[in-house]
Design a protein around this motif. Sequence first.
Motif, PDB file in Angstrom:
ATOM      1  N   ASP A  80     -27.923  58.246  21.868  1.00  0.00           N
ATOM      2  CA  ASP A  80     -26.659  57.751  22.420  1.00  0.00           C
ATOM      3  C   ASP A  80     -26.843  56.334  22.956  1.00  0.00           C
ATOM      4  OD1 ASP A  80     -24.553  58.664  25.242  1.00  0.00           O
ATOM      5  OD2 ASP A  80     -24.000  57.895  23.268  1.00  0.00           O
ATOM      6  N   HIS A  81     -25.956  55.426  22.561  1.00  0.00           N
ATOM      7  CA  HIS A  81     -25.973  54.036  23.050  1.00  0.00           C
ATOM      8  C   HIS A  81     -27.314  53.358  22.842  1.00  0.00           C
ATOM      9  CE1 HIS A  81     -21.940  53.836  24.646  1.00  0.00           C
ATOM     10  NE2 HIS A  81     -22.109  55.021  25.187  1.00  0.00           N
ATOM     11  N   ASP A 102     -25.427  50.465  19.520  1.00  0.00           N
ATOM     12  CA  ASP A 102     -24.258  49.974  20.254  1.00  0.00           C
ATOM     13  C   ASP A 102     -24.401  48.478  20.454  1.00  0.00           C
ATOM     14  OD1 ASP A 102     -22.644  50.670  23.483  1.00  0.00           O
ATOM     15  OD2 ASP A 102     -22.220  49.248  21.858  1.00  0.00           O
ATOM     16  N   GLU A 132     -20.369  50.919  17.207  1.00  0.00           N
ATOM     17  CA  GLU A 132     -19.180  50.833  18.082  1.00  0.00           C
ATOM     18  C   GLU A 132     -18.492  49.503  17.872  1.00  0.00           C
ATOM     19  OE1 GLU A 132     -19.730  52.153  22.153  1.00  0.00           O
ATOM     20  OE2 GLU A 132     -18.168  50.805  22.906  1.00  0.00           O
ATOM     21  N   GLU A 140     -20.889  51.375  30.812  1.00  0.00           N
ATOM     22  CA  GLU A 140     -21.712  51.898  29.722  1.00  0.00           C
ATOM     23  C   GLU A 140     -23.147  51.737  30.180  1.00  0.00           C
ATOM     24  OE1 GLU A 140     -18.799  50.928  26.013  1.00  0.00           O
ATOM     25  OE2 GLU A 140     -20.951  51.073  25.750  1.00  0.00           O
ATOM     26  N   ALA A 171     -17.570  54.494  16.677  1.00  0.00           N
ATOM     27  CA  ALA A 171     -16.996  54.710  18.019  1.00  0.00           C
ATOM     28  C   ALA A 171     -15.922  53.658  18.236  1.00  0.00           C
ATOM     29  CB  ALA A 171     -18.081  54.586  19.080  1.00  0.00           C
ATOM     30  N   HIS A 178     -16.282  55.686  30.376  1.00  0.00           N
ATOM     31  CA  HIS A 178     -17.338  56.593  30.846  1.00  0.00           C
ATOM     32  C   HIS A 178     -17.136  56.962  32.307  1.00  0.00           C
ATOM     33  CE1 HIS A 178     -20.006  54.692  27.564  1.00  0.00           C
ATOM     34  NE2 HIS A 178     -19.683  55.912  27.171  1.00  0.00           N
ATOM     35  N   HIS A 208     -15.873  58.089  22.835  1.00  0.00           N
ATOM     36  CA  HIS A 208     -16.767  58.143  23.998  1.00  0.00           C
ATOM     37  C   HIS A 208     -15.925  58.440  25.231  1.00  0.00           C
ATOM     38  CE1 HIS A 208     -20.719  56.397  22.526  1.00  0.00           C
ATOM     39  NE2 HIS A 208     -19.973  56.505  21.449  1.00  0.00           N
ATOM     40  N   ASN A 251     -17.940  62.588  22.764  1.00  0.00           N
ATOM     41  CA  ASN A 251     -19.068  62.476  23.694  1.00  0.00           C
ATOM     42  C   ASN A 251     -18.750  63.043  25.071  1.00  0.00           C
ATOM     43  OD1 ASN A 251     -20.244  61.081  21.596  1.00  0.00           O
ATOM     44  ND2 ASN A 251     -20.980  59.402  22.870  1.00  0.00           N
TER      45      ASN A 251
END
Length: 305
Positions: A80-81, A102, A132, A140, A171, A178, A208, A251
Motif C-alpha cells: 500500500d502506498h 503512489d 494513483e 497520506e 486509485a 484517509h 482509498h 482500502n
Amino acid sequence: MLVTGNDILVPARAGKYGVGSFNTNNMEITQAIIHTAERLRSPVMVQMSEGAIKYGGQDLANIVIDLARRATVPVALHLDHGSSYESALKAIKMGFTSVMIDASHHDFEGNVKETRRVVEAAHAMGISVESELGRLGGIEEHIVVDEKDAFLTDPEEAVQFIEQTGTDYLAIAIGTSHGAFKGKGRPYIDHARIEKIAGLTGIPLVAHGSSGVPQEIVERFRKAGGEIGDAAGIADEDLQRATGFGIAKVNVDTDLRLASTVGIREALMANPKEFDPRKIFGPARDVMSQVIEHKMRVLGSVGKA
Ligand SMILES: O=C(COP(=O)(O)O)N(O)CCCCO
Ligand code: NA
Ligand SMILES: [Zn+2]
C-alpha cells in the motif's frame, strides 16, 4: 490461495462488486481478515504500508503469505502506498503479489514515468500494479495533502495515464480521504466523476480512504476510555454506488484500527486483573471480524470466491 491483485480485481470490476483491501500490522489483524473472508466465501486483499513493513518486516509478510497460501479463498498481498521504484521491487522480493506505486504527488509526466518503470519491472515478474492519479485530502501516511492542493481525478487524464503507464488498476481521487475525520457528517463523494471515469476506462478502479468509521464503534471506543473528536467515514450507500460504477478495490485501515483498539480497551476495562495477552488481543480479533464482515456485505464480495 495466494493470487495476484488482477486475479481478484478484474472479476470484481466485471461483476460490479468491491473487494476489501485491509491493512495489517500483526497476526491477529491478518487472521481476522483472512478467516472472515473464508467464512464468507469472499476474495480479499491484505495490504501492508511501508510503515507496516518497517514494523513487522518479512516476519509479518510471511504470516500473511502462509495464511494466504492455505486460505480456501483467493488472497493477494499488496504493498500500500509504495513511495518508490525501490520500495515496490523490495516488496516483490518479499513475496508481495500486488504493489502500489503512489507517485501522485508528482506532476502528470513525473507520475507516468515513475509508474511505468514499476509496471515494466512488476509485469516481468507476473505481479500486478496499482497507481494513483489525483490527490486525496487528508493525510497520506508520508504526505500531507491539505484541502486546497487536494484535487479530484480528471477523467480524460485518467484515460491518458492508463494508456501511457499500463497500470493494472488505478486509485482515483473522488472525495474520500484517509483517517477517521473524512468531513463534517457525510463526506462528499463525486459519483458523477466515478461514473465518467469508469465509462471511459476498463480497468479496476480503487477507492482509498474507504473506512466507514461506524458510529457504534466510535461510541464503544469513547466508552472504553478512548478519546476521539467528531469522526466520520464514507457512507455504506455511497460505497455501494461507487462499486456499481467500477470501483473494485476498496482500502480500509482506520476501521480496523478503531475495532482492534475497542477490543483491547474493553478487555482491559472489564478485567483490570487480566494480563494474559490472548484474553486481550483475542477480543480485538473478534471486533475486527465483525467490522470486516460488515464491509464485505456492503461491497457485495460475499459468496464471490
Ligand atoms: O486508503 C487507505 C485507508 O483509508 P482509511 O483511513 O479510510 O481506512 N489506506 O491506503 C490505508 C493507509 C492509510 C492510513 O490509514
Ligand atoms: Na493501495
Ligand atoms: Zn490510501
